[in-house]
Design a protein around this motif. Structure first.
Motif, PDB file in Angstrom:
ATOM      1  N   ALA A  92       9.280  -2.502  -9.149  1.00 52.26           N
ATOM      2  CA  ALA A  92       8.278  -1.497  -9.508  1.00 52.26           C
ATOM      3  C   ALA A  92       8.967  -0.271 -10.101  1.00 52.26           C
ATOM      4  CB  ALA A  92       7.457  -1.099  -8.282  1.00 52.26           C
ATOM      5  N   SER A 128       4.712  -6.220 -11.822  1.00 54.36           N
ATOM      6  CA  SER A 128       3.865  -6.151 -13.012  1.00 54.36           C
ATOM      7  C   SER A 128       3.919  -4.711 -13.496  1.00 54.36           C
ATOM      8  CB  SER A 128       2.431  -6.569 -12.688  1.00 54.36           C
ATOM      9  OG  SER A 128       1.626  -6.555 -13.850  1.00 54.36           O
ATOM     10  N   TRP A 135      -0.187  -2.354  -7.058  1.00 53.25           N
ATOM     11  CA  TRP A 135       0.933  -3.048  -7.693  1.00 53.25           C
ATOM     12  C   TRP A 135       2.002  -2.097  -8.205  1.00 53.25           C
ATOM     13  CZ3 TRP A 135       1.586  -8.401  -9.257  1.00 53.25           C
ATOM     14  CH2 TRP A 135       0.652  -9.267  -8.669  1.00 53.25           C
ATOM     15  N   GLN A 136       1.620  -0.860  -8.500  1.00 50.76           N
ATOM     16  CA  GLN A 136       2.597   0.107  -9.013  1.00 50.76           C
ATOM     17  C   GLN A 136       3.218   0.958  -7.908  1.00 50.76           C
ATOM     18  OE1 GLN A 136       3.365  -0.519 -12.101  1.00 50.76           O
ATOM     19  NE2 GLN A 136       1.651  -1.978 -12.127  1.00 50.76           N
ATOM     20  N   PHE A 195       5.741  -1.898  -3.302  1.00 54.20           N
ATOM     21  CA  PHE A 195       5.195  -3.213  -3.647  1.00 54.20           C
ATOM     22  C   PHE A 195       6.367  -4.142  -3.952  1.00 54.20           C
ATOM     23  CE2 PHE A 195       3.661  -6.550  -6.368  1.00 54.20           C
ATOM     24  CZ  PHE A 195       2.366  -6.808  -5.958  1.00 54.20           C
ATOM     25  N   THR A 200      -5.102  -3.362  -4.326  1.00 47.55           N
ATOM     26  CA  THR A 200      -3.721  -3.549  -3.890  1.00 47.55           C
ATOM     27  C   THR A 200      -2.846  -2.862  -4.937  1.00 47.55           C
ATOM     28  OG1 THR A 200      -4.095  -5.551  -2.609  1.00 47.55           O
ATOM     29  CG2 THR A 200      -1.891  -5.256  -3.556  1.00 47.55           C
TER      30      THR A 200
END
Length: 491
Positions: free
Chosen positions: A466, A93, A82-83, A87, A80
């Motif tokens: 992000a 994160s 995240w960056q 997202f 998945t």
């Protein structure tokens, strides 16, 4: 070293590191270049990887090309992203060029900085950068390392709340005795507090019936009401119990609610409770002068925590914890076996961070935070955060303008909580429809959002943060949400 004509990878060799390292950096850079081509939420089924990889490790070396091919064809489908700029789930994160360089340097130096002597620079740089950030946040001087306070990098906010709860517990047990006091210790929080506190209570032996989870509602935008806390504390005192610990929030997980720190801190202080502030998500925004107000009252706290790895361009893991009294941590967590004894520690001239955390070993995590602060500078970091908040404000306006949707809680930072409005006042049907919308949006692969429940309502969360997210991604996400919602409403 040759193996059937192949050059074997040595355990460590500077020239091989240079060659392979360049190739890995190229691979990662290409990943970021193409990140928008992947479904944001992995679409694989449970157990998919067991069917693609062998049952046992190889007996003989394989090439980096073989491994990277498997990353492309077998690992990335199960990631998945995240960056990804699309997202919007959970909280961000952050990864960044500066954070990545710091991680690379930390891995390259390969130190284990459990005590000052094990790598003096690791300890001292951590003290310095935590002081830098404390000053950016305008934290009280008691949190700086020049006195009896100071900062430490934990892995996560879960570890941070655990170690301060251990410290608070042991402070009381030392004075009252374990047999008499443990079963009487009471911990207070709102029902919006992260579940990490519940786990910390389980680990520290706080009896489940002594965990006071105080109800919040929309009348305070899900912030904890001081009078509710005071009432609970008074009842417990009358029952002969011992108020031990209060956890307040700046930016709750569900809705980014902000508890009134000053009023809560006053109650904590008058009842000799440890007061911990969890600002894991929203703490980063408080380096901006216009958002500093949300941690007003932090001077009443015993400990303060924010995650630099959420919204501060510092790669996971990097959770920053400050305490006013480092002795409370070290008395609860220190060990001193013969094999770790040394002159500097024995003379009490240095900080040994092994005594501020649960594990012994620790990585050189301050390097990446140092690089982020130096390579970007505080003004760039403030602009970065303000941009995400502006994008969230734009998204909030898009939601507000659509009669099929409603914003559930006022937006403060970069999280927008919203849902499809109920028809015929049928909340159950409305909840099911919002769950369906969540599933449809995430299965599209075009974006990833998450959900929560507030006062029994299923609420969708769009958390913008992000590093690659721009206005077009926010507008694109809203277009997908509207299209999927329209289909559900009219089917």
């Amino acid at each position: 070293m040759e193996n059937g004509g192949k050059k074997m990878l040595k355990p460590m060799d500077s020239e091989q590191l240079r060659e392979y390292g360049h190739r890995m950096v190229d691979f990662i850079a290409d990943y970021y270049k193409t990140i928008e081509t992947f479904p944001v939420l992995s679409q694989v089924q449970p157990g998919y990887l067991h069917n693609l990889l062998p049952d046992s490790a190889p007996d003989h070396p394989e090439t980096l090309e073989q491994v990277l091919d498997d990353v492309k064809t077998k690992i990335l489908p199960g990631v998945t992203h995240w960056q990804s700029p699309s997202f919007f789930a959970y909280y961000p994160s952050n990864s960044s060029v500066a954070g990545f360089l710091g991680e690379m340097l930390s891995a390259g130096l390969g130190i284990v900085g459990f005590s000052w002597i094990s790598s003096p620079a690791a300890t001292e740089l951590e003290m310095i950068v935590l002081d830098w950030l404390a000053k950016l946040l305008n934290l009280p001087e008691q949190f700086l390392s020049k006195g009896n306070g100071g900062g430490v990098i934990q892995g996560t906010a879960s570890e941070a709340v655990l170690v301060v709860l251990i410290a608070a517990r042991d402070n009381v047990l030392r004075s009252l005795g374990k047999k008499k006091a443990l079963e009487k210790l009471v911990v207070y929080s709102s029902d919006q507090t992260h579940s990490a506190l519940q786990k910390a209570c389980q680990i520290t032996g706080i009896h489940p019936e002594n965990c006071r989870v105080l109800k919040t509602d929309s009348s305070t935008d899900y912030a904890l009401r001081p009078e509710l806390l005071q009432e609970a504390v008074s009842k417990d005192l009358e029952a002969g119990l011992i108020p031990l610990f209060l956890c307040a929030n700046v930016g709750t997980t569900s809705s980014a609610a902000v508890d009134p720190l000053a009023a809560l801190g006053k109650i904590a202080k008058s009842n000799e409770m440890w007061f911990h502030v969890d600002a894991a998500y929203a703490g980063s925004a408080c380096i901006c002068p216009e958002y500093r107000q949300y941690i007003d009252g932090v001077e009443t706290a015993d400990s303060f925590n924010m995650n630099a790895h959420k919204w501060f361009l510092t790669n996971f893991d990097c959770s920053l914890l400050w305490v006013k009294d480092q002795d409370s941590l070290t008395q609860a967590l220190s060990t001193n076996p013969e094999y770790l004894r040394n002159k500097a520690s024995r003379a009490n001239l240095v900080v040994d961070y092994k005594d501020w955390q649960v594990p012994l070993g620790r990585r050189f995590r301050s390097l990446k935070l140092w690089m982020v602060l130096r390579l970007y500078g505080s003004e760039t970091l403030k602009s970065y955060i303000r941009n995400h908040i502006k994008l969230a404000k734009d998204f909030e306006q898009l939601v507000s303008q659509d009669p099929n949707f409603e914003v559930i809680t006022p937006r403060i930072f970069s999280l927008v909580c919203f849902r499809i409005v109920p028809t015929d006042y049928d909340e159950k049907k409305c909840n099911n429809r919002n769950r369906e919308l969540l599933e449809a949006v995430n299965c599209s692969g075009k974006l990833f959002i998450s959900h929560t429940a507030l006062s029994g309502k299923i609420v969708l969360r769009c958390a913008i943060g992000a590093p690659l997210t721009e206005e077009m991604h926010v507008k694109g996400a809203w277009k997908v949400i509207q299209e999927e919602a329209s289909y559900l409403i009219h089917k």
